[in-house]
Each structure stands twice: as structure tokens, then as C-alpha cells.
Design a protein around this motif. Sequence first.
Motif, PDB file in Angstrom:
ATOM      1  N   VAL A 385      22.897  10.386  51.168  1.00 35.35           N
ATOM      2  CA  VAL A 385      22.535  10.627  49.706  1.00 35.35           C
ATOM      3  C   VAL A 385      21.591  12.026  49.390  1.00 35.35           C
ATOM      4  CG1 VAL A 385      21.408   9.736  47.698  1.00 35.35           C
ATOM      5  CG2 VAL A 385      22.626   8.273  48.787  1.00 35.35           C
ATOM      6  N   GLU A 386      20.748  11.765  50.390  1.00 35.60           N
ATOM      7  CA  GLU A 386      19.492  13.205  50.074  1.00 35.60           C
ATOM      8  C   GLU A 386      20.504  14.420  50.508  1.00 35.60           C
ATOM      9  OE1 GLU A 386      16.227  15.929  50.193  1.00 35.60           O
ATOM     10  OE2 GLU A 386      16.668  13.862  49.261  1.00 35.60           O
ATOM     11  N   LEU A 468      26.903  -0.227  49.033  1.00 34.62           N
ATOM     12  CA  LEU A 468      27.815   0.719  49.498  1.00 34.62           C
ATOM     13  C   LEU A 468      28.786   1.118  48.426  1.00 34.62           C
ATOM     14  CD1 LEU A 468      28.449  -0.966  53.095  1.00 34.62           C
ATOM     15  CD2 LEU A 468      27.353   1.583  52.688  1.00 34.62           C
ATOM     16  N   LEU A 469      29.163   0.059  47.747  1.00 33.90           N
ATOM     17  CA  LEU A 469      29.945   0.223  46.574  1.00 33.90           C
ATOM     18  C   LEU A 469      29.492   1.151  45.693  1.00 33.90           C
ATOM     19  CD1 LEU A 469      33.071  -0.589  45.481  1.00 33.90           C
ATOM     20  CD2 LEU A 469      31.564  -2.381  43.966  1.00 33.90           C
ATOM     21  N   ASP A 470      28.432   1.033  45.319  1.00 31.00           N
ATOM     22  CA  ASP A 470      27.451   1.946  44.509  1.00 31.00           C
ATOM     23  C   ASP A 470      27.462   3.469  45.195  1.00 31.00           C
ATOM     24  OD1 ASP A 470      26.485   0.366  42.574  1.00 31.00           O
ATOM     25  OD2 ASP A 470      24.538  -0.137  43.403  1.00 31.00           O
ATOM     26  N   ILE A 471      27.126   3.516  46.304  1.00 29.09           N
ATOM     27  CA  ILE A 471      27.157   4.984  46.980  1.00 29.09           C
ATOM     28  C   ILE A 471      28.625   5.669  46.888  1.00 29.09           C
ATOM     29  CG2 ILE A 471      26.889   6.186  48.923  1.00 29.09           C
ATOM     30  CD1 ILE A 471      24.807   4.065  49.760  1.00 29.09           C
ATOM     31  N   ARG A 478      27.539  10.045  39.097  1.00 35.61           N
ATOM     32  CA  ARG A 478      26.397   9.807  38.649  1.00 35.61           C
ATOM     33  C   ARG A 478      25.287   9.733  39.884  1.00 35.61           C
ATOM     34  NH1 ARG A 478      22.723   5.466  37.081  1.00 35.61           N
ATOM     35  NH2 ARG A 478      24.208   3.875  37.698  1.00 35.61           N
ATOM     36  N   PRO A 479      25.104  11.025  40.284  1.00 30.20           N
ATOM     37  CA  PRO A 479      24.157  11.039  41.653  1.00 30.20           C
ATOM     38  C   PRO A 479      22.620  10.817  41.443  1.00 30.20           C
ATOM     39  CG  PRO A 479      24.773  13.104  40.774  1.00 30.20           C
ATOM     40  CD  PRO A 479      25.613  12.213  40.123  1.00 30.20           C
ATOM     41  N   VAL A 480      21.982  10.282  42.319  1.00 25.90           N
ATOM     42  CA  VAL A 480      20.617   9.993  42.204  1.00 25.90           C
ATOM     43  C   VAL A 480      19.955  10.820  43.287  1.00 25.90           C
ATOM     44  CG1 VAL A 480      20.927   7.527  41.177  1.00 25.90           C
ATOM     45  CG2 VAL A 480      20.778   8.106  43.590  1.00 25.90           C
TER      46      VAL A 480
END
Length: 810
Positions: A385-386, A468-471, A478-480
Motif C-alpha cells: 500500500v505504501e 485483501l478484498l479491500d486492497i 479509493r487509495p489510502v
Amino acid sequence: MTAPLPAELATALNKRDVQRVHAHLMAASERDRKAAFAAVGAYLREESGAWMDGHLAAAGGLALLGCAPTAKKAMSALNRGTLSWQRRHLPAQETAELLVARGVPWLGELARLWAQTEGPSAAEWLIVDALARAAGLPTPQTEGFTRGWISWIRAQDDPYAALTRGDYTQRLLPQLFATDDMGAILEFTYSGTGFNASMIRLAAEDPAIRAMLLDGCLARLLRGGRPGQLSAYVTLHDQLSPTPEEVAGRVADYLPLLSAHLGTAAATAQRSLRGADEAGLLDVETLIGLAPVVLSRTEKGLLKTQATWLRQAAKRHPGRAAELLALLEGPAEADALVPVPPPAAVIPEIAAPIASLTELAEELASMLSGDPSIAARERVLAGLVEWHRRGRAELAAAIGPVVRAHEGSLDNQWVAGPRLLLAKVLYGLIDTVPVRLNDVVGLPDDLAVAHLLHRTGQSPDTVTELRLLDIERQLTRRPVPFLLATPTQVNGHLDPAVLLDRLERAERDGWQPWSGDLAQALLRIPRTEIEPAIARRADRLTSPAGLAFARGLRDGHTDPVITRVEQHGHKGKYPWLADLPDRRMAVAMTPPPGTDPVQTAIFTLPSHDQPLFLPWMSSPGMWAGALPSHRDVVAGWVLARLAMSADSSGGAHGAAAVLPLLAEAHGPTGAATSLALVYGMTAPQAADRVATVDAIIGFGAGVNWLEVGDDLGDCVSAGSIKLNRAAETLRSAAEAGAVDAVWQICAEALPHLLTAPKPRRGVADILRLATRCARAIGRRGRIAGLAEVAARGGGSGYITAARELHDVLA
């Protein structure tokens, strides 16, 4: 639209003519071959129906390989339907020749995929070997390829010549000891199958092979397992007939075998060490140290042999004779147990975030290669993610080679659960469409979440799957900036102060965490006292995520109602045909009213009348790390696998590794934890019993040990688990210092055991262990049924042990 099957190829397939199929495809263009792949598959499905004969398998399998566009599609086609059982009919020479003539770049990949299958027949092994050699690969070192090689050797008129051909021996013989189930193929030694005899002959001629086989046998026996998995290695060891000099050089390996669960392994170690001693190669101190280990066993043959050995050794060493003979007089003072307070759990902090793309690629490779720790998984997910935020192209370039190197484990028909969704995340990041997706990843967001929450196959993995589904869905939409639920400790706990900082930053920067990530973060809050300053700061949060966090701090964790359930096998069988137990104790879980949808899913375990063997566990660390504050819930989910291992020895080894992790976790313990410990201490695998010992020590006063003892006695009385395994586990726990816990377990189990119509094997061991514990902690009192057994006539070990305990408690 699928292209039609070329007429010439159709004719060849109709006639089941391998040579004609070969000739047609050799002459065809590569474009025409690939275009016919789908039509060949459709033809075989229609023609074979429910069964495919060998002639059609040979011609059709050759056609599939001759038209396949990729290695994965080729292997997938060969694994489909009855062709998976008939691949041995494929012609090895024509198959290799055709693929080489095509010049496909994936020939080596196909050989590797095929070599990973469970165990090709002798004929099928020849095909895989031909493909590997044609691709210039070294001999595949896999269990399946090794099994096929052994089958091929046994089919030869001269097995010894076959064994010594090529470089197979040096590369494949070590595989005999690498996995748990290879012993079964070594036991397959009826007349005409000369692999074992040829291997012994080769060992006599080649010292390096002999040393490798001897070391391999000892290593496999030390690893432990079921008798059926180990007996072949005892036989092989004895056939090698190690010399006293060879034994003396391996004393450190033989000594632990004296306490092995398998009696024949202990006897082999005793016989070998005795030979070394009689040859003057074993020092007296070693003999004095090993003798009590053997004398504490129950096998009469081992006890008699050890007594004879000690008496003979006393004659050889007159200066130490009194010391040696004293070992035969009974337990020495060293037999006394010493209670030790359980050590305080020290949970390490999770390592610092991944600092570079190179480090991320290395950590991802380690995780995909089998690192089961929660720390490894969490650092990689946080890093993905980062570094996606910093640059998607650079991230794809860094992890792409790693993902492609692990395609075999990420994209095949057996990948499911968290591994499948992880594969989807990784493939998405490198902009590659996976070959196989299940229904969930193709559903709209709300339906995909609903499917995960409301399907029948729930487990602690559900929380990980939601994340994992979120990612997979939200990373581009909609990145965080970072993941909310990344833990701060290696057991999965998340420091409330750190979580508060992350939520305050999210509110300040104007973004809302993903729902699955938030649910996991809240489940990772430890059950510790919250500092007032943190609670006040939490109350000032205004976002939906912040309000949920503040509410969680105020109300604390919710827990399901967990109740015992009695299950019955009804003469049924497991899928692998082992008998279901007549009676098994399990649990059911019911969430409290008002629980949110995620917790409702993982807190719901219906009551089943028949013993289960599901759900499958992704890894003990993943389950414990997903719910580090709900240890009885995790125990409830793992119970079916632990019970299956204990009552049927059926393919669920390693599940007990979760128990010491739960000892370091938070949350109540009850029926599920109690039963999980019972099934763990009666597991067939030594590694599972060792994990249970660690858990008994680690839990300390965190478990009702009287409840565990009651469950042990009840389950043993039902006849489905082995008490002697529990006796060994409890003895190890008591000798490690958990004397009071072991006393409570034994004392509460004995009323069940002493009143049984016929004494179970291991009851005398429990009585002797209870006596040692009672002496160590000064226990007095009465155990139901003990006086009656002690008053019986006779001098059996069972009666004698009962009298001794009765006298100590009086």
C-alpha cells in the motif's frame, strides 16, 4: 467463437492414432496448433463423457500438449477429468519430440509443474523426465518426481542398474527423508520391487550414499510422526546395520530416539548404542545419562534389555559398578518434580516498516516461499500500500519477477481463501490478468463482501479475506496512505495509542479507512486497561471509524457464547475413508445480540451432529494474529482439525501450533480451549504434542485445568483418542515446571479412567505421573475410584501405581 477441429486431427483422434496425431501436429503451423487447443479440449470432454480409456488418453493428451498455448493451460488440461488418472498413457518420446519441435519457451515450466504432482506412475515419470531433459533442467527434486522414479525403478528387470543410471540417485535419494509420507512408498517391498534391496547394495558400495541414508533415517525418525510413516525408516536403518563406529559418531542423534513415541525406533536406538558401548566407544557418563530415559518407558523388552546392559557394563567398569547398578533400584531423587512459575510472556514489537522496494521484493519472496508469520504478512501488505502510493510502475517492476517466479503456487486450481485474494492483489499490481478467479473476485463490491460474510465456509481467515478484498478493490479506486490494522506486536495486537494516532491523522487528512481494514484493527485492540488520556482523545474523534474506535474502547470486546456439543460418527467415514469416531466432543458458537456483521460471521459456529474436518487453516499464525484478543474463538475454529488428527490421524498435522500462540494472546478461555488442549496432547505427531506442552506452560493460571482434566477423561472414555499420548505430553509439561496444572488435569481425569470397565493403555502412566506431582506440591485428598482399584489383589503395574498414589494422598 471456438475454431473447429481440423479434419485431419479429428480423424486421427477418432481412430485413437497416436502416430497420426503426432504427424499432423508436427506438420502444422504454430498458429494453427494454438487455434485448435480449445477444440481438442471440447472434443475430449464430449467424447470421453465420464470416463476416458487409455487409447483416447494417449492420442488426446498428445493433441492437448501439441496445441497448448502455455504451460499452465497444458497442465490444467492434463489435470481435468479422468485424463488426470490416465496421463501415464501419453507417449513419452512423441510428447517430448513434439514440444521440442514447437520450440515453446515454456517447456521447462511444464516439466516443473508436472514434477510437482503427487506421484506420477513409472510411465508418466518417463514423460516428465524427458521434458526436463529436453528443456535442459536439472533433475526435479520434488516428492512427486521421486515417487515416479521409484515406481520406474521397481518396474525394471534390473532395478540396481536403473537406480545407478544418471544423476538421479544423488539428487533424489535425499527426497526420501524430506516429507512426512515418503515412508509409505518405502514399505512397498513385495517380491519383484527391488528398489530397497538395490539401495542397500549401493550403500554398501558407496560410503557417501551410506552416510546420507543413515543420516536421513535418523533425521526422519527424530522428526516424529505416525507409525505408518516411520516404520519403513526403522527397517531401512536396520538393513544398513550401522557399525559401532558409525553409531559413536552419531550419539547425539540416537539419544533423543530413546524417548521416541514409536517403540521400535527407541529399540533401534537402544540396540545401536549398546553395540557402540560394548565396542568401547561409549563413555560411562553417556550410559548413566541414557539409562533412566529407557527405564522410564513401559515396554518390557526395552526394560529387560536395559537391565542386562547395565549389569554387563558394571562388570566392564568395576570402578563405576555401584553407580550403574543403582540405576536399577528405582527412581532416583532426580525423578522429583520442581514446580516453576510460568514465564511472563514477552511479545516482541513488529519490525520497522519496509524501507525500500528491494526490501519489499525480498520480504514478498520470503512470504510466498512459506514464511507463515503474521509479521511477514503484515509488513508486506503495508509495504504494498505504501509503495503503491509512491509509484505504481516502480512497485510493479520490483515485485513482478517475484510474482512470476511463484506463479505455480499463486495461480492453480487448489489456491483458495486468503491465498487466492492475495494472488489477485499481486497480479493486479503488475497489471496481469490471473488465469483463474473464483466467483467472489468477480462480484460487485457489496455482493463480494456479503458472500464472504454469509457463506458456509467461515473461519478466522474471513477477516483476512475482507482486508485483501479491500486492497484488491480499493487500491486504485479509493487509495489510502497506509493500512489502519497493521499490528504493533508480532502476535497481532495493535497498540491503542498507535491506532488512535492513525485515526486522528485520517480525520486530519480527510480520508476514511477501508471497512475490512477497520474491522481488523478493532479486533486487534488488546484487552488491557486503557489510559484515560487515550480514552479522552478517542472521544473527540468524529469520523465513522473514529466513533467505532471510541465505542470499542468504552464497551470492550464482545464474546460469543461457546457451548459443548456431542457429535457421533454414525459408522460414517472421512473422505480419505478413515472411520469417523463414534463420539466426539466439539463446540458451537453463537454471537451476542447487536454484534456487527464481521464479528457475527466469525463468532458463528453452528452445532453439528456429525464430526467435521473443516475448515482448513491457512496457517496458525494467521488465525491467531487475526483474533489476538479472542483465543477461545480461535480454539473453537481449530477444534475440528485438532480432533481429526487425534481421533483418526488423518491429515491435519500442525494445527496444534496455534495453541502456544493462544497462550500469549488475550481473551477468555473455556470449553473450546479446554478441548483444544486435550486434542493437542493426544495428537499423533510429536511436533503437535510439543506445541501443546508449550501451551500448558504458557497458559499458566489462564486455563481451568480441572476442566481440561474432565474433558480428557471423558474423551478417552469415549474411546476415540489415545491416553498414552496424553501421558507423554503431560509428563513433559510437569518436568518443565507446570506441576500444578498437570496435577489438576490428572486428578480430574482419573475418576473417568478408573471406573472404566477395562483399564485403558496409559492409565498406569497417568497414575505414576499424578503421584510424582502430588509429592512435589504436597497434595492430599481423595480421588473417586482410586481406593477401590488400590484395594484389588495382584501386582500389575496398574494396581501398583494406584496403590502408590493412594498412599501418597492419604
